[in-house]
Design a protein around this motif. Structure first.
Motif, PDB file in Angstrom:
ATOM      1  N   ALA A 143      98.249  93.702  65.920  1.00  7.88           N
ATOM      2  CA  ALA A 143      98.640  94.817  66.784  1.00  7.88           C
ATOM      3  C   ALA A 143      99.641  94.311  67.814  1.00  7.88           C
ATOM      4  O   ALA A 143      99.703  93.106  68.107  1.00  7.88           O
ATOM      5  N   PHE A 144     100.416  95.232  68.397  1.00  8.89           N
ATOM      6  CA  PHE A 144     101.493  94.818  69.302  1.00  8.89           C
ATOM      7  C   PHE A 144     100.963  94.078  70.530  1.00  8.89           C
ATOM      8  O   PHE A 144     101.659  93.272  71.136  1.00  8.89           O
ATOM      9  N   TRP A 145      99.704  94.351  70.900  1.00 12.59           N
ATOM     10  CA  TRP A 145      99.139  93.754  72.103  1.00 12.59           C
ATOM     11  C   TRP A 145      98.403  92.450  71.842  1.00 12.59           C
ATOM     12  O   TRP A 145      97.938  91.794  72.775  1.00 12.59           O
ATOM     13  N   PHE A 146      98.281  92.047  70.582  1.00  8.94           N
ATOM     14  CA  PHE A 146      97.406  90.925  70.222  1.00  8.94           C
ATOM     15  C   PHE A 146      98.220  89.688  69.867  1.00  8.94           C
ATOM     16  O   PHE A 146      99.202  89.766  69.123  1.00  8.94           O
ATOM     17  N   SER A 147      97.816  88.547  70.406  1.00  6.74           N
ATOM     18  CA  SER A 147      98.435  87.261  70.075  1.00  6.74           C
ATOM     19  C   SER A 147      97.440  86.450  69.250  1.00  6.74           C
ATOM     20  O   SER A 147      96.405  86.019  69.776  1.00  6.74           O
ATOM     21  N   PRO A 148      97.696  86.259  67.951  1.00  4.53           N
ATOM     22  CA  PRO A 148      96.741  85.502  67.115  1.00  4.53           C
ATOM     23  C   PRO A 148      96.434  84.109  67.648  1.00  4.53           C
ATOM     24  O   PRO A 148      95.345  83.584  67.441  1.00  4.53           O
ATOM     25  N   SER A 149      97.383  83.519  68.397  1.00  5.92           N
ATOM     26  CA  SER A 149      97.146  82.162  68.911  1.00  5.92           C
ATOM     27  C   SER A 149      96.085  82.127  69.996  1.00  5.92           C
ATOM     28  O   SER A 149      95.566  81.065  70.331  1.00  5.92           O
ATOM     29  N   SER A 150      95.735  83.300  70.562  1.00  6.58           N
ATOM     30  CA  SER A 150      94.727  83.323  71.632  1.00  6.58           C
ATOM     31  C   SER A 150      93.344  82.937  71.120  1.00  6.58           C
ATOM     32  O   SER A 150      92.454  82.599  71.905  1.00  6.58           O
ATOM     33  N   LEU A 151      93.124  82.983  69.797  1.00  9.20           N
ATOM     34  CA  LEU A 151      91.811  82.649  69.247  1.00  9.20           C
ATOM     35  C   LEU A 151      91.463  81.181  69.447  1.00  9.20           C
ATOM     36  O   LEU A 151      90.297  80.804  69.373  1.00  9.20           O
ATOM     37  N   SER A 152      92.476  80.343  69.699  1.00  5.23           N
ATOM     38  CA  SER A 152      92.216  78.908  69.808  1.00  5.23           C
ATOM     39  C   SER A 152      91.942  78.461  71.233  1.00  5.23           C
ATOM     40  O   SER A 152      91.751  77.273  71.479  1.00  5.23           O
ATOM     41  N   LYS A 153      91.894  79.380  72.195  1.00  2.61           N
ATOM     42  CA  LYS A 153      91.771  78.951  73.596  1.00  2.61           C
ATOM     43  C   LYS A 153      90.385  78.393  73.924  1.00  2.61           C
ATOM     44  O   LYS A 153      90.223  77.686  74.897  1.00  2.61           O
ATOM     45  N   ASP A 154      89.377  78.725  73.121  1.00  3.44           N
ATOM     46  CA  ASP A 154      88.023  78.249  73.398  1.00  3.44           C
ATOM     47  C   ASP A 154      87.741  76.876  72.795  1.00  3.44           C
ATOM     48  O   ASP A 154      86.606  76.425  72.819  1.00  3.44           O
ATOM     49  N   CYS A 155      88.730  76.253  72.209  1.00  8.77           N
ATOM     50  CA  CYS A 155      88.477  74.934  71.624  1.00  8.77           C
ATOM     51  C   CYS A 155      89.411  73.891  72.233  1.00  8.77           C
ATOM     52  O   CYS A 155      90.456  74.222  72.786  1.00  8.77           O
ATOM     53  N   SER A 156      89.004  72.617  72.136  1.00 12.13           N
ATOM     54  CA  SER A 156      89.732  71.518  72.761  1.00 12.13           C
ATOM     55  C   SER A 156      90.433  70.681  71.707  1.00 12.13           C
ATOM     56  O   SER A 156      90.070  70.692  70.524  1.00 12.13           O
ATOM     57  N   VAL A 157      91.423  69.941  72.157  1.00 16.14           N
ATOM     58  CA  VAL A 157      92.148  69.035  71.272  1.00 16.14           C
ATOM     59  C   VAL A 157      91.157  68.070  70.629  1.00 16.14           C
ATOM     60  O   VAL A 157      90.287  67.509  71.298  1.00 16.14           O
ATOM     61  N   GLY A 158      91.286  67.899  69.334  1.00 18.09           N
ATOM     62  CA  GLY A 158      90.352  67.049  68.599  1.00 18.09           C
ATOM     63  C   GLY A 158      89.255  67.828  67.914  1.00 18.09           C
ATOM     64  O   GLY A 158      88.615  67.331  66.991  1.00 18.09           O
ATOM     65  N   GLN A 159      89.030  69.078  68.364  1.00 14.04           N
ATOM     66  CA  GLN A 159      88.042  69.933  67.721  1.00 14.04           C
ATOM     67  C   GLN A 159      88.735  70.839  66.704  1.00 14.04           C
ATOM     68  O   GLN A 159      89.957  70.798  66.533  1.00 14.04           O
ATOM     69  N   SER A 160      87.941  71.671  66.032  1.00 16.68           N
ATOM     70  CA  SER A 160      88.486  72.614  65.064  1.00 16.68           C
ATOM     71  C   SER A 160      88.027  74.025  65.413  1.00 16.68           C
ATOM     72  O   SER A 160      87.033  74.212  66.124  1.00 16.68           O
ATOM     73  N   TYR A 161      88.754  75.021  64.915  1.00 18.05           N
ATOM     74  CA  TYR A 161      88.378  76.413  65.143  1.00 18.05           C
ATOM     75  C   TYR A 161      88.703  77.219  63.898  1.00 18.05           C
ATOM     76  O   TYR A 161      89.493  76.797  63.042  1.00 18.05           O
ATOM     77  N   LEU A 162      88.067  78.399  63.783  1.00 21.31           N
ATOM     78  CA  LEU A 162      88.317  79.289  62.649  1.00 21.31           C
ATOM     79  C   LEU A 162      89.513  80.186  62.984  1.00 21.31           C
ATOM     80  O   LEU A 162      89.446  81.005  63.899  1.00 21.31           O
ATOM     81  N   ASN A 163      90.579  80.009  62.258  1.00 15.65           N
ATOM     82  CA  ASN A 163      91.790  80.801  62.473  1.00 15.65           C
ATOM     83  C   ASN A 163      91.778  81.989  61.507  1.00 15.65           C
ATOM     84  O   ASN A 163      91.775  81.811  60.292  1.00 15.65           O
ATOM     85  N   SER A 164      91.773  83.188  62.049  1.00 17.19           N
ATOM     86  CA  SER A 164      91.658  84.393  61.226  1.00 17.19           C
ATOM     87  C   SER A 164      92.905  84.600  60.372  1.00 17.19           C
ATOM     88  O   SER A 164      94.033  84.335  60.811  1.00 17.19           O
ATOM     89  N   THR A 165      92.698  85.109  59.179  1.00 16.13           N
ATOM     90  CA  THR A 165      93.805  85.512  58.312  1.00 16.13           C
ATOM     91  C   THR A 165      94.198  86.961  58.574  1.00 16.13           C
ATOM     92  O   THR A 165      95.121  87.472  57.949  1.00 16.13           O
TER      93      THR A 165
END
Length: 845
Positions: free
Chosen positions: A538-560
């Motif tokens: 959506a125009f208001w959504f930044s997919p990269s914002s999903l990674s803000k809860d994780c730290s360098v060296g960790q992993s996160y689930l990136n939505s398709t």
């Protein structure tokens, strides 16, 4: 009381007391032998308890008046009682003794613990107003609910009547800055803010369903009045996506909101909804929990077998989806867990839903196809696990017949249940649906007593069903056999087989998973489905914002951009392509830092807690340092965001306007946010200091004296004479020129936070005047209490005395007694009215 399904009744007046007036009857949900009767609270406060299905009773007097009871779902002896004065009581011996748990509890906002989720079976969740006047979510055990034993799972105050405890979820609402924010706890984890699409801006939210680890919610958005949008969540109930727009809503008998959504029993994933399109209400159906919706195909023929011309999308079948608020009528739509695929509903064919031209329609294949069975409105009931249907005309005139069908409504047999026509008020069908017994109640005339009619269908069900009485039925969606990711084949009684199913009846024969296809996935949070059936951000959504809860060296689930529909059992196929991918957390500089107060207000009182919330749109929450400067010489620092998630509290010891600054920094950059907070000390009194007499067209200084003097930044509103708009200043003094001769009124209002106080004085305005200070003998000070009323009365005494000894007219004398000691005053001699008029005339010449 009847022990033979209504064949005979025994009168119990002498068992409960001949003069006892009863208001309500409760049956224990875990032990049907236990019954509790409530007396009428206008006569007495007592309960009657039976442990033998109502054969005998014991009476217990209460020192409070019960409004409602809530039985524990497992422990038959445990009960919660809510009183008329908003107190919550608990009993561990089925109401014989009661203990006060909490006062000021919100009506209908108390819940028993949920087995498997709450650690203690006697835990109670409640919404209550605490000593600070705010509403909080509290928990405590029934025997240990003192103030020291209670806990608050949510740290802040919540909105009134917002607590909902349902299955795995707990919901609350907090309004801040005029906007409603919703929070959810999944399986008793810490609360997380519910994420709706950014610009939904909800005015109201209702939890419709929490079945199968998913939340169905109805949200009224900022631009809606009589409709709601349906949203469906992920498993944790945090991220919601749109399922259907503009669903019809209405008000129930008690003012409650009713959403026109119906979940079909017996088959997961099938819902019906009435949607408003261009001021028309149309019925839609979904087979995959709201991903796809379509109109209902109208029957090919009417009840007489004549062809029906009704072509989609201009004409379709529309159904009334209200469940009955009266437990003795059937409601406008029915389905049963024990009769999968069978739906009976009131409705009509045409371009929109009608409330006048209605009939009864039935579907035996889960809503794919429909047949009309009656031309008028009927109450419908299921007998013997759904193997038989009973219909009774819904009318205000007396009736004597009911209709029974054993072949899913294809043919009906008429039975007479009374020799004299009966005004039917309702009917009772045993909740187990196994007994084939029905009790109809009503009256022969408006003046007659109630009549109870027992209708026993046992003779109709001549035998138990055997394997030859069953057939298989394949669930499908317009020919597509995969529904919710699996093929299901059900076992159903053959139409026309008049045999009883029995308690051990099993309805499912075969269930096997399907290969995952496009229809098994819905758009993930922040994504929208476009015309090409693809999910894009959506125009208001930044997919990269999903990674803000994780730290360098960790992993996160990136939505398709896709997520599999909850409870969908498909395998392989597109599953791998659309599944969220595990990726390494990227390093990000802080961006989009925000600071706000928990209540959304920019004003707080001196000496009270101010709680600040820090939010960050992007950045590494675990590796970002946070500093918060409160603006009063005190600052705090944190190594990461974890300690600040519930807010940072601070108490200001002085009043004023403070610049609160948040600073976030990591190895890749920094960001800053600023908030200006007004800290006020409640003002208690204002005194308007004005001269008693002023000269026309000359500056007059007016001062508002506020107590306490250290009240911080105040706003002053000044009204002069008959003006309707005030002069507004931040200063406590103002200079004003009076142009009109005579008595002029001055009013000042002082605003500090939520407090507003005022004072009013009068000033005599003239062209000129003479004045003389007056002093008094010391003994007058002994009688001076130094209050405005005394000064006013003494001034009148002095004025009368001076008028007598000087022969000056009363209207030309003004005496003003000053505050304080020693007592002093000022005498004003005002010009005679004729003199003033002559002066004005000469000035004009």
């Amino acid at each position: 009381r009847s022990t033979d399904y209504g064949t005979t009744y025994e009168k119990l007046n002498d068992k409960v007391g001949l003069k006892t007036v009863l208001s309500y009857l409760y049956v224990s949900p875990t032990n049907k032998r236990k019954i509790m009767l409530l007396s009428d609270p206008e006569i007495e406060s007592s309960i009657l308890i039976s442990s033998d299905e109502g054969a005998t009773y014991q009476k217990y007097r209460l020192n409070f008046y019960i409004q409602s009871l809530l039985f524990h779902p497992k422990q038959e002896e445990w009960i919660l009682a809510y009183s008329l004065d908003q107190k919550l009581y608990s009993s561990t011996d089925f109401g014989r003794k009661w203990q006060l748990m909490h006062e000021r509890v919100t009506p209908n906002r108390f819940y028993w613990s949920v087995t498997g989720l709450d650690k203690e079976p006697d835990l109670v969740h409640m919404e209550a107003r605490t000593a600070d006047g705010h509403t909080h979510y509290l928990t405590c055990r029934i025997q240990e609910c003192s103030e020291t034993k209670r806990s608050g799972p949510f740290s802040r105050s919540i909105d009134v009547s917002s607590l909902v405890v349902q299955d795995e979820y707990i919901f609350i609402q907090v309004t801040a800055g005029g906007r409603a924010n919703y929070y959810v706890s999944y399986r008793r984890e810490p609360f997380a803010q519910i994420k709706l699409p950014k610009y939904s801006l909800p005015k109201d939210m209702h939890i419709i369903s929490t079945d199968e680890n998913q939340v169905f919610a109805a949200v009224q958005e900022w631009n809606q009045n009589d409709t709601y949008n349906l949203y469906i969540s992920d498993t944790r109930g945090v991220y919601f996506t749109l399922a259907l727009e503009n669903v019809k809503s209405s008000r129930g008998l008690e003012g409650n909101i009713i959403i026109d959504l119906y979940e079909v029993s017996g088959i997961k994933g099938i819902f019906l909804a009435n949607r408003k399109i261009d001021d028309q209400i149309k019925t839609f159906i979904t087979y995959n929990k709201g991903r796809d919706w379509r109109l209902l195909q109208a029957p090919d023929t009417d009840v007489r077998g004549d062809p029906v011309v009704c072509h989609l999308p201009f004409c379709s079948l529309h159904l009334h989806l209200q469940l009955s608020e009266n437990p003795y009528t059937s409601g406008s739509i029915s389905s049963k867990e024990t009769a999968p695929g069978l739906l009976v509903a009131t409705g009509n064919t045409g371009s929109e839903l009608s409330y006048t031209d209605v009939g009864v329609f039935i579907s035996a294949d889960g809503g794919n196809s429909w047949r009309q069975i009656f031309e008028e409105e009927y109450n419908m009931w299921f007998l013997d696990w759904g193997g038989a249907l009973v219909a009774m005309k819904h009318t205000s005139v007396p009736i004597r017949h009911m209709w029974v069908s054993f072949d899913e409504g294809r043919s009906w047999s008429r039975y007479s249940f009374t020799s004299t026509p009966l005004f039917v008020d309702g009917s009772l069908v045993d909740p187990g649906i196994e007994t084939q017994i029905m009790t109809v109640f009503g009256h022969f005339s408006l003046r007659s007593e109630w009549q109870l009619v027992k209708v026993d269908y046992k003779s109709v069900f001549s035998r138990r069903c055997n394997k030859d009485d069953y057939q298989t039925w394949h669930l499908h969606n317009q020919g597509e056999p995969c529904v919710m990711g699996e093929r299901k084949i059900y076992k159903k009684r053959k139409p026309g087989a008049q045999c009883s199913l029995g308690r051990d009846y099993s309805k499912t024969v075969v269930s096997e998973p399907c290969v995952c296809g496009q229809g098994d996935f819905e758009c993930d949070y922040g994504y929208e489905r476009h015309s090409n059936n693809q999910c894009v951000p959506a125009f208001w959504f930044s997919p990269s914002s999903l990674s803000k809860d994780c730290s360098v060296g960790q992993s996160y689930l990136n939505s398709t951009g896709y997520r599999r529909i909850v409870s969908n059992n498909c395998t392989d196929g597109l599953r791998e392509k659309y599944m969220a991918k595990m990726e390494k957390c990227p390093g990000k500089a802080p961006r989009g830092l925000h600071i706000l107060t928990t209540d959304g207000k920019l004003v707080t009182e001196q000496g009270h807690n101010a709680t600040f919330i820090i939010l960050m749109e992007e950045g590494d929450l675990q590796r970002t340092n946070i500093q918060l400067d409160f603006g009063d010489g005190i600052a705090v620092s944190y190594a990461n965001f974890s300690p600040v998630e519930d807010g940072i509290r601070h108490v200001y010891k002085s009043a004023g306007i403070f610049q609160v600054t948040a600073y976030a920094e990591n190895s890749l950059g920094s960001d800053t946010a600023v908030l200006f907070l007004h800290v006020v000390c409640p003002v208690e009194h204002v005194h308007l200091s004005v001269p008693f007499v002023a000269i026309r067209n000359k500056d007059v200084n007016i001062t508002a004296v506020v107590w306490p003097s250290q009240a911080g930044t105040l706003t002053y509103f000044w009204w002069f004479g008959n003006s309707t708009k005030p002069l507004i200043t931040l200063e406590s003094s103002i200079s004003y020129i009076f142009a009109v001769e005579g008595m002029n009124t001055v009013t000042v209002q002082v605003a500090a936070g939520n407090t507003l106080i005022q004072d009013t004085k009068e000033i005599a305005v003239h062209e000129y005047f003479q004045s003389q200070l007056l002093s008094f003998s010391p003994n007058l000070d002994y009688h001076n209490p130094d209050i405005p009323e005394w000064r006013q009365d003494i001034g009148k005494v002095i004025k009368r005395a001076l008028a007598q000894v000087t022969a000056i007219p009363d209207e030309q004398i003004l005496v003003a007694v000053f505050p304080g000691l020693p007592t002093s005053a000022e005498l004003f001699i005002l010009p005679h009215k004729n003199t003033t008029e002559r002066r004005k005339s000469s000035e004009a010449d």
